[in-house]
Every structure is written in structure tokens, then in C-alpha cells.
Design an enzyme around this catalytic site. Structure first.
Site, PDB file in Angstrom:
ATOM      1  N   CYS A 123       0.913  -1.325   0.079  1.00  0.00           N
ATOM      2  CA  CYS A 123      -0.108   0.060  -0.078  1.00  0.00           C
ATOM      3  C   CYS A 123       0.879   1.150   0.042  1.00  0.00           C
ATOM      4  O   CYS A 123       0.524   2.136  -0.330  1.00  0.00           O
ATOM      5  CB  CYS A 123      -0.871  -0.071   1.047  1.00  0.00           C
ATOM      6  SG  CYS A 123      -0.459   0.820   2.627  1.00  0.00           S
ATOM      7  N   CYS A 181       3.308   2.435   4.891  1.00  0.00           N
ATOM      8  CA  CYS A 181       4.554   1.996   5.933  1.00  0.00           C
ATOM      9  C   CYS A 181       5.576   1.489   5.077  1.00  0.00           C
ATOM     10  O   CYS A 181       5.634   0.779   4.125  1.00  0.00           O
ATOM     11  CB  CYS A 181       3.760   0.800   6.680  1.00  0.00           C
ATOM     12  SG  CYS A 181       2.443   1.457   7.933  1.00  0.00           S
ATOM     13  N   GLN A 225      -2.146  18.056  14.021  1.00  0.00           N
ATOM     14  CA  GLN A 225      -1.098  16.791  13.673  1.00  0.00           C
ATOM     15  C   GLN A 225      -1.859  15.536  13.944  1.00  0.00           C
ATOM     16  O   GLN A 225      -2.982  15.433  14.413  1.00  0.00           O
ATOM     17  CB  GLN A 225      -0.051  16.783  15.174  1.00  0.00           C
ATOM     18  CG  GLN A 225       0.693  18.525  15.231  1.00  0.00           C
ATOM     19  CD  GLN A 225       1.670  18.332  14.277  1.00  0.00           C
ATOM     20  OE1 GLN A 225       2.041  17.327  13.779  1.00  0.00           O
ATOM     21  NE2 GLN A 225       2.214  19.588  14.154  1.00  0.00           N
ATOM     22  N   CYS A 239       8.840  18.328   9.888  1.00  0.00           N
ATOM     23  CA  CYS A 239       8.262  16.915   9.489  1.00  0.00           C
ATOM     24  C   CYS A 239       9.242  16.421   8.245  1.00  0.00           C
ATOM     25  O   CYS A 239       8.773  15.368   7.846  1.00  0.00           O
ATOM     26  CB  CYS A 239       6.751  16.692   9.207  1.00  0.00           C
ATOM     27  SG  CYS A 239       6.295  18.065   8.069  1.00  0.00           S
TER      28      CYS A 239
HETATM   29  C1  LIG Z   1       2.892  21.090   9.578  1.00  0.00           C
HETATM   30  S1  LIG Z   1       1.615  22.090   9.593  1.00  0.00           S
HETATM   31  C2  LIG Z   1       1.619  22.932  11.370  1.00  0.00           C
HETATM   32  C3  LIG Z   1       0.489  23.325  11.935  1.00  0.00           C
HETATM   33  C4  LIG Z   1       0.534  23.510  13.320  1.00  0.00           C
HETATM   34  N1  LIG Z   1       1.629  24.164  13.861  1.00  0.00           N
HETATM   35  C5  LIG Z   1       0.130  22.493  14.073  1.00  0.00           C
HETATM   36  O1  LIG Z   1       0.960  21.902  15.050  1.00  0.00           O
HETATM   37  O2  LIG Z   1      -0.920  21.913  14.234  1.00  0.00           O
HETATM   38  C6  LIG Z   1       1.894  23.419   8.651  1.00  0.00           C
HETATM   39  C7  LIG Z   1       0.721  24.307   8.518  1.00  0.00           C
HETATM   40  O3  LIG Z   1       1.398  25.551   7.684  1.00  0.00           O
HETATM   41  C8  LIG Z   1       0.324  25.764   6.579  1.00  0.00           C
HETATM   42  N2  LIG Z   1       1.103  26.515   5.513  1.00  0.00           N
HETATM   43  C9  LIG Z   1       1.574  25.851   4.303  1.00  0.00           C
HETATM   44  N3  LIG Z   1       2.230  26.569   3.746  1.00  0.00           N
HETATM   45  C10 LIG Z   1       2.131  27.644   4.176  1.00  0.00           C
HETATM   46  C11 LIG Z   1       2.672  29.220   3.754  1.00  0.00           C
HETATM   47  N4  LIG Z   1       3.723  29.177   2.651  1.00  0.00           N
HETATM   48  N5  LIG Z   1       2.311  30.174   4.638  1.00  0.00           N
HETATM   49  C12 LIG Z   1       1.374  29.806   5.731  1.00  0.00           C
HETATM   50  N6  LIG Z   1       0.783  28.744   5.962  1.00  0.00           N
HETATM   51  C13 LIG Z   1       1.372  27.771   5.373  1.00  0.00           C
HETATM   52  C14 LIG Z   1      -0.670  24.917   6.343  1.00  0.00           C
HETATM   53  O4  LIG Z   1      -1.936  25.103   5.864  1.00  0.00           O
HETATM   54  C15 LIG Z   1      -0.632  23.999   7.740  1.00  0.00           C
HETATM   55  O5  LIG Z   1      -1.675  24.564   8.702  1.00  0.00           O
END
Ligand SMILES: C[S@@+](CC[C@H](N)C(=O)[O-])C[C@H]1O[C@@H](n2cnc3c(N)ncnc32)[C@H](O)[C@@H]1O
Length: 482
Positions: free
Chosen positions: A77, A80, A309, A434
């Protein structure tokens, strides 16, 4: 070495993608599903200038760390990569993977990388799943196909019983398989993907939201989707603001707490699963958004477009490590860039003077504002837009924050973000990543501007897979760059 050659190889090390690496004649040969120390028989499938790939035919000498993968579709799939090794070895491989990325890709020396913080339960941890869906138009009675894509292909691998999903998910997926062909016998609704999300309350089962991703939308389809929602959700429903008593049939013997169903439209065939529009939804009264729970007793609302998350238990650890790295005394101004629904901002707000979150998804920013209000947090504010567009002017307008938290998506930060930070005199950057590869690249760019990587703590948010999260603290100081 040529494609088609069959030979025996000794595996020296592993990549985070779960591939063993052999070195016949000095050439890197990648063989999936092999562990370090194993001797394997494999067929060469591809030969490039600097590396080659092979498929595993037989494990001749097996590693003591090899285990029987519990999932019947592993590794087909593609979700994993590491199920064939015991969990302690997975943790070890990931710690080494982060060290390796910083050294090899970032060319950073002497970075203290801690042992990865492993999960107490490396199974059933996901609170969200995305599956692809296929139906043959004009083929009444043909069951729908729903599953993951096989790695690097669009071949569907069906498995409602994925061992990373909570036990509440299979009944919803099975109900969808049963009811959708009834509602839409000719397969006319162009549903390409489904997303199922749940919450993690301190006790009991979480609420769930189902998103059906259409490749196009006509309002004539509302009736069919409404009927599907009645069957899946049952009980009282709110259809676009109007609450109907007994509008729906009771679910027959289905044990799950689905509270809301959204239509999303994504007209692009490629890329992100979710598109920008949500033209229709059906929910139980007051349940248009899910209520989720954060460490420290905070409650948050999560809409269909909002990121959260994926592993709630490990998120507690991740946020705690983030807070520790921020070194807050109560006087600081913190910028939380890429803030999603404001989770990190809210988690830090009580320990600092002011937090400013930046997020591009407007629905997530609305959630963030509402989440601050309902938690009684008055020192957090949120800006909608891209970090690369907003951060430079924010720093000019508001002055330099004490701490900048960066939690970008897998691709890492835009160059303009790094440049803006490079000019700023903040005392700390806490980079929550990540993807070790983009972390290594961005840390190296910051190192070139006089930032020093003080420490990196990997956190295993995604057991059984090759993905790794890490919290990286940078301060102004002697660069670790070569
Ligand atoms: C890894 S997530 C982290 C969210 C949050 N810090 C958490 O722990 O739940 C990344 C976030 O960045 C936003 N994002 C992606 N690219 C972006 C950009 N260029 N400017 C602003 N936000 C962005 C996504 O929509 C997402 O909500």
C-alpha cells in the site's frame, strides 16, 4: 551490473524510506524491505550513473531485528515502510536518519541530535486518513474501490483495517462502501477521495468528520449527498443551517460517532487531495466543526480544511519539547509561523507576553481565533496569508520577536522566510520539522547567516513509516556549517 541481474547482496545500512543499502563494487544499491546486517537475494531493476535499485527475492540471512509485519497489505500500500523491523530498531534508524540528513544534506557538523522520543503505542495512532475512491460510471451494482495508492503509482490497494487507524474508522469506511452504491447506483457522483478525521477526548470515543472530495460539483447532487449523510450520520441533522427533527433514519447497529459530512471540490487531478471549496455540508446541530483537546486542558475547534497533527499522543510530547526550546519567562513576544488552527500559539500563550500566529488557510485562522476566545486567551492574534509574504513586513512593523517558531509543511520554508529571519535579531528560532531533508537545508541556510543549531530532538509521530518529526533549536552563535 545490469537490469535483470540476480545476485546476493549484504545490506550495510538503511534509508528512512525503508530501503536497505548494499554497495556492490562501491555503487549504492537500494533494496526495499531489507535490514542492516542481512544477506539477501535480489533482482536488479534499475541502474543509473551513481546508484541502482533492486527488488528483494529472498532473505538468505535474516536480522534478529526482523519481525513479521502485522498488516496484510504491507508493503504494497505504500503507507508504511518499516513494519518489517521491531519498534526499537525503527527508532534507532530514524535517529540515525536525522543525524545523517544534517551531516550529509546540510553539511552541518557537531549538531547534538538526541535519541528519538518513541511512541508508547506504535499502532492505531492516526486521527485522520485519506483514501482514494474509484467507481465505474454506468456500472450499476459494481462495488466501489477505496484504498491507498501503491507506492509511486495510482494502483489502488484496498484495506479498511489499516493497523495505524483507530478502531472507530473501519465501521465508517464499511458503511460508506455499503450506502454509496445504493444512493448512486450508476456511479455518477465524481467522488475521487475521502478524508476521515476524528478527535481525541480525554475519555471515550472521539467525534468524526467525513469529507467527500469531488472532482466537480453540481447543486443537483445535494439530494443524493444529503441522503447519504442521513444514512451515515443518522439522528438529528443540520442541513445548511436548518435543523430537522428526525430528519434522518437511525443508523442500524453502526457504532461510530460521525457528526458531520462535507463535500469538498478539487478540480485539479494532481497534487493535494483537498481543493479550496466546500459547497455543501450536513452536520448534527452545533457540530459543523469538531472539538478536539490539547495538552494543558485547552479545547480547540477543527474545521474540514484545518491541519492538525496526526498523532495526538506524540503531539503532547512535541509541543512540550517546543515550549522547552522556546525558553519562555513570560515576557517574550513569539511568532508562530505556519500555525494551523493555532495549537502551538495557544499552548505557548500562557507562558509568554504575546503570540502572533501566521497561517495561509483562512478557515484554520478562523478556527484559531475562535479557539483563543473560547480558551480565554487574549494575548494571541492570527494573521491570514503566506509566511513568506507576511513575515518580512511583520518584522518591520512590530520589531523583532524574541522567539520565532517555524512549523512548515514537508517542503520546508520559502527562501524569503529564511532571508527575513536572517536579518532579524531574535534570540531563538524553534524549527518544528516533519522532514529531516528540508530541515537540514533550512538549518544550513540559517547557519550561513550566523545561526547555530544548538540541539535537535526527533519525535516519532509516525511509527511504522519512514517519516520523522524533529524539534530543532537555533540561536545566534558559532555556525555548525562546514
Ligand atoms: C505542519 S502544519 C503545522 C500546523 C500547526 N503548527 C500544528 O502543529 O498543528 C503546517 C501548516 O502550515 C500551513 N502552510 C503551508 N504553507 C504555508 C505558507 N506558505 N504560509 C502560511 N502557512 C502555510 C498549512 O496550511 C498548515 O496548517
Amino acid at each position: 551490473m545490469r537490469p535483470g541481474d540476480i545476485d546476493t547482496f549484504s545490506i550495510e545500512r538503511m534509508t528512512l524510506q525503508g530501503e536497505g543499502v548494499a554497495r556492490p563494487g562501491g555503487m549504492a544499491l537500494f533494496i526495499p524491505e531489507c535490514l542492516p546486517g542481512e544477506r539477501v537475494k535480489a533482482r536488479v531493476t534499475q541502474v543509473k550513473k551513481n546508484f541502482a535499485r533492486a527488488e528483494l527475492l529472498e532473505v538468505l540471512e535474516s536480522s534478529p531485528q526482523r519481525v513479521e509485519p502485522p498488516c496484510r497489505v504491507f508493503p504494497r500500500c505504500g503507507g508504511c515502510q518499516l513494519q518489517m523491523m521491531d519498534y526499537a530498531t525503527q527508532c534507532h534508524v530514524k535517529t540515525e536518519g536525522v543525524q545523517d540528513a544534517l551531516r550529509r544534506l546540510g553539511r552541518l557538523e557537531n549538531v547534538p541530535v538526541g535519541e528519538i522520543v518513541g511512541a508508547a503505542n506504535p499502532w492505531r495512532y492516526r486521527n485522520r486518513v485519506q483514501m482514494h475512491l474509484r467507481r465505474e460510471a454506468g456500472a450499476p451494482g459494481k462495488p466501489l474501490q477505496m484504498g491507498y495508492y501503491r507506492l509511486s503509482s495510482h494502483e489502488l490497494v484496498e484495506n479498511d483495517e489499516c493497523p495505524l487507524l483507530p478502531e472507530t474508522f473501519p465501521p465508517v469506511l464499511k458503511a460508506l462502501r455499503r450506502h454509496l452504491p445504493d444512493i448512486d447506483p450508476a456511479g455518477e457522483l465524481p467522488i475521487r477521495h475521502v478524508v476521515l478525521k476524528t478527535t481525541t477526548p480525554p475519555e471515550g470515543a472521539g467525534e468524526m468528520m467525513l469529507i467527500l472530495v469531488f472532482s466537480a460539483w453540481r447543486s443537483a447532487w445535494r439530494k443524493a449527498v444529503g441522503e447519504l449523510a442521513k444514512r451515515l450520520i443518522g439522528e438529528r441533522l443540520t442541513v445548511e443551517g436548518h435543523t430537522g427533527e428526525n430528519l434522518a433514519r437511525q443508523r442500524a447497529g453502526e457504532q461510530y460517532n460521525l457528526v458531520s459530512l462535507y463535500v469538498n471540490v478539487n478540480e485539479k487531478g494532481e497534487g493535494e487531495v483537498l481543493g479550496p471549496d466546500y459547497p455543501y455540508h450536513v452536520s448534527k446541530p452545533g457540530k459543523e466543526r469538531l472539538t478536539d483537546y490539547l495538552p494543558g486542558g485547552l479545547k480547540i475547534e477543527v474545521g474540514p480544511a484545518s491541519f492538525t497533527q496526526v498523532n495526538p499522543r506524540q503531539t503532547e510530547i512535541l509541543y512540550q519539547l517546543t515550549k522547552e526550546a522556546c525558553g519562555l519567562t513570560g515576557r517574550e513576544t513569539v511568532v508562530d509561523a505556519y500555525c494551523g488552527v493555532g495549537t502551538i500559539s495557544l499552548f505557548l500563550a500562557r507562558d509568554c507576553a504575546r503570540v502572533i500566529g501566521i497561517e495561509e488557510v483562512s478557515m484554520a485562522v478562523e478556527d484559531a481565533q475562535r479557539n483563543a476566545e473560547r480558551s480565554g486567551i487574549t494575548n494571541a492574534e492570527f494573521l491570514t496569508g503566506k509566511v513568506e509574504d507576511l513575515l518580512p513586513s511583520l518584522l518591520e512593523r512590530e520589531g523583532v520577536p524574541d522567539v520565532i517558531v517555524l512549523d512548515p509543511p514537508r517542503r520546508g520554508c520559502h527562501e524569503r522566510v529564511i532571508e527575513a529571519i536572517a536579518q532579524a535579531g531574535s534570540s531563538r528560532i524553534v524549527y518544528v520539522s516533519c522532514d529531516p531533508a528540508s530541515l537540514a537545508r533550512d538549518a544550513a541556510r540559517l547557519a550561513a547567516h550566523g545561526w547555530q543549531v544548538k540541539r535537535v530532538t526527533p519525535v516519532d509521530m509516525f511509527p511504522q513509516t519512514g517519516h520523522t518529526e524533529a524539534v530543532c533549536l537555533l540561536e545566534r552563535g558559532k555556525s555548525n556549517g562546514k
